[in-house]
Design an enzyme around this catalytic site. Sequence first.
Site, PDB file in Angstrom:
ATOM      1  N   GLU A   1      11.732 -10.607  -0.860  1.00 20.61           N
ATOM      2  CA  GLU A   1      11.418 -11.047   0.364  1.00 20.61           C
ATOM      3  C   GLU A   1      11.754 -12.486   0.670  1.00 20.61           C
ATOM      4  O   GLU A   1      12.282 -12.885   2.119  1.00 20.61           O
ATOM      5  CB  GLU A   1       9.866 -11.071   0.805  1.00 20.61           C
TER       6      GLU A   1
ATOM      7  N   GLU B   1       6.613   8.039   5.793  1.00 23.22           N
ATOM      8  CA  GLU B   1       6.224   6.986   6.627  1.00 23.22           C
ATOM      9  C   GLU B   1       6.999   6.878   7.931  1.00 23.22           C
ATOM     10  O   GLU B   1       8.319   7.611   7.886  1.00 23.22           O
ATOM     11  CB  GLU B   1       6.521   5.667   6.079  1.00 23.22           C
TER      12      GLU B   1
ATOM     13  N   HIS C   1       3.546  -5.609  11.971  1.00 19.67           N
ATOM     14  CA  HIS C   1       2.878  -4.202  11.528  1.00 19.67           C
ATOM     15  C   HIS C   1       2.049  -3.941  12.519  1.00 19.67           C
ATOM     16  O   HIS C   1       0.961  -4.593  13.020  1.00 19.67           O
ATOM     17  CB  HIS C   1       2.301  -4.360  10.179  1.00 19.67           C
TER      18      HIS C   1
ATOM     19  N   ASP D   1       7.466 -21.063   1.874  1.00 12.55           N
ATOM     20  CA  ASP D   1       8.057 -22.131   0.870  1.00 12.55           C
ATOM     21  C   ASP D   1       9.392 -21.902   0.487  1.00 12.55           C
ATOM     22  O   ASP D   1      10.207 -22.792   0.424  1.00 12.55           O
ATOM     23  CB  ASP D   1       7.083 -22.149  -0.431  1.00 12.55           C
TER      24      ASP D   1
ATOM     25  N   HIS E   1       4.028  -9.351   9.281  1.00 17.08           N
ATOM     26  CA  HIS E   1       3.841  -8.464   8.152  1.00 17.08           C
ATOM     27  C   HIS E   1       4.896  -8.533   7.246  1.00 17.08           C
ATOM     28  O   HIS E   1       4.899  -9.047   6.019  1.00 17.08           O
ATOM     29  CB  HIS E   1       4.126  -6.857   8.614  1.00 17.08           C
TER      30      HIS E   1
ATOM     31  N   LEU F   1       9.908  -2.807  -1.153  1.00 16.82           N
ATOM     32  CA  LEU F   1       9.493  -2.959  -2.593  1.00 16.82           C
ATOM     33  C   LEU F   1      10.568  -2.262  -3.600  1.00 16.82           C
ATOM     34  O   LEU F   1      11.101  -2.868  -4.568  1.00 16.82           O
ATOM     35  CB  LEU F   1       8.430  -1.880  -2.651  1.00 16.82           C
TER      36      LEU F   1
ATOM     37  N   GLN G   1       0.911  -1.361   0.023  1.00 12.90           N
ATOM     38  CA  GLN G   1       0.012   0.099  -0.072  1.00 12.90           C
ATOM     39  C   GLN G   1       0.646   1.411  -0.106  1.00 12.90           C
ATOM     40  O   GLN G   1       0.650   2.168  -0.704  1.00 12.90           O
ATOM     41  CB  GLN G   1      -0.735   0.251   1.323  1.00 12.90           C
TER      42      GLN G   1
ATOM     43  N   ARG H   1      13.070  -3.554   9.351  1.00 17.13           N
ATOM     44  CA  ARG H   1      12.936  -2.897   7.967  1.00 17.13           C
ATOM     45  C   ARG H   1      12.313  -1.402   8.007  1.00 17.13           C
ATOM     46  O   ARG H   1      11.392  -1.262   8.772  1.00 17.13           O
ATOM     47  CB  ARG H   1      12.124  -3.792   7.219  1.00 17.13           C
TER      48      ARG H   1
ATOM     49  N   ARG I   1       8.118   0.734  13.854  1.00 11.04           N
ATOM     50  CA  ARG I   1       7.078  -0.214  13.676  1.00 11.04           C
ATOM     51  C   ARG I   1       7.287  -1.005  14.930  1.00 11.04           C
ATOM     52  O   ARG I   1       6.159  -1.383  15.511  1.00 11.04           O
ATOM     53  CB  ARG I   1       7.127  -0.862  12.360  1.00 11.04           C
TER      54      ARG I   1
END
Length: 544
Positions: free
Chosen positions: A380, A131, A249, A228, A356, A397, A65, A391, A295
């Site tokens: 990731e 942020e 988060h 996985d 998260h 991203l 987002q 992080r 966070r």
Amino acid sequence: MERPYLQRRYLLSFDSRDIGHIFTDVLVIGAGAAGLRAALAAAENAQVLVLTKGDLEQSNTCYAQGGIAAVMDEADSIEAHVADTISCAAGLGDEEVIRRVVGEATQTIAEMIEWGLPADREGDRVALGREGAHSANRIVHAHGDATGKYLLEMLIDRAKAHENIKIFENCFVVDLITDEADGAVVGAITFHARYGLQMIWAKQTILAAGGAGMLWRETSNPSCSTADAVAIAFRSGAELAEMEMMQFHPTTLYVAGATRALISEAVRGEGAHLIDREGNRFMGKYHEDGELAPRDVVSRAIVAQTEKTGSTHVFLDVRHIGAERVKRRFPQICRLCADFDIDIGNDLIPVRPAAHYMIGGVKADADGRTSLGGLWACGEAACTGLHGANRLASNSLLETLVAGKACGRLAADAAGEANTRLTARRIISSNPHSDRTALDLSDIRNSLRSIMWRNAGIVRTGPRLAETKEIIGFWGSYVMDKEFFDPAGWEVQNMLTASLLVVECAFRRAETRGVHYRKDFPETDPAWARRQILRRTEQQLVVM
Ligand SMILES: Cc1cc2nc3c(=O)[nH]c(=O)nc-3n(C[C@H](O)[C@H](O)[C@H](O)COP(=O)(O)OP(=O)(O)OC[C@H]3O[C@@H](n4cnc5c(N)ncnc54)[C@H](O)[C@@H]3O)c2cc1C
């Protein structure tokens, strides 16, 4: 570590002679931002095959987002972005990797915009949001809070249009295959609902199979994030790093029956307040940056405040910002709240933390090189040291795009080297047969996620982690000895394996650092300012 988790090199028994073969120069496992960016880079010089276990929209990328962090303003600087990232990483960040990724951010955004990312604008400039723990406005977003969706759509369109890229959807990678002589990765064994098992032989393989949020009961991740990548890499003998580091988060929507959808940090960046059930704004008591603290601090503060007030959740209050502005900036969040009759102009939004972002993963350098020949990792799934022990928002991203491009190019170069031949080898995997009873897989999955949330979540202690190791070890004794013939079973086996690694590393790290909080060791211990790197042998778990 318990033997059932170490013994099996492959989840399945097979003889490669009985299975269909496919050949490619570069195999990319995962079709999120990391996999697709890697595929597009590799396709400049090689034939590329991209696999995804679901359809192309099922990935963490699709849900992102907040946006992508990049220095795009004269008032900001690369040094400031580097310093923010290092400070957030809590002593475990790799400065060389950080400088490399942050240094390539501006050109990465320019490239994505040129390719068609519809970045939001303010006048003639790219609009920049703020942020938590960023010292400047540097978050690039597209259609407000739909950045990941638009980035992904653009990359999918580009990959589909590329003549050197083939994409197989609904193709589950069960295991990487390795050369018995030197342990190098030579492709993967996969399962497709229509075509069954297939051996995909590749000159080079890029693992970009995403994160691990589903290991915890509360998560912002979609259901495909079942760890996985780390479990597959672990079985193949690759080194993993920082498996104890899962970022929680602070604010996901807490409504019974709703998925734990993220309420982006950018909402707090726009000025939203966190208040408890008694209506008190509380973050100022926990950190000088209040709602914009890192966070991990906000997540722990919410846990502490809910314990104090005897509540299950707290609230985000955006009423003073104005409904119009919030609707313009966060259309997806407004729609989501409206689905549950929450009118953000008048009502409070109930929130609580959730798992998260998996910081740990397959140990890789800034170019995606792993400890195994022929294997690259990015996004990731990888752990490069960019995030250290915590992080910084919107750096992930960015990393998918920078590292994806780098390892895609290098993998294609390596595939083109004269001595890299593409041949099928005979591989026989033979697991002992288990006659034990049939299992209720969803019960194991739910029990695992609950115990991980309770005992390996935001607040951890040694005795609880030790108990959890024992329980997951016990479950392994009757789940890991079985062979399943569909993804649901393999996912549970991967989740158990990855969970045990998380718990093992969290137990060993007897200190508090970044996202890893040990109530019994609440201080950061300088002796622990080192990475935990691990790999499997058939006899033991090697932790370095
Ligand atoms: C709700 C949410 C919001 C976020 N917001 C932001 C943000 O604003 N900014 C930011 O920087 N980061 C954000 N993140 C994190 C970021 O989205 C992810 O870290 C990033 O998108 C990961 O990309 P990836 O390509 O590595 O993995 P993913 O996008 O998760 O892709 C993984 C791919 O691997 C495939 N796969 C997995 N297992 C297998 C298998 N066994 N066989 C075959 N294929 C497999 C999946 O199907 C998928 O295609 C957010 C994450 C979430 C969940």
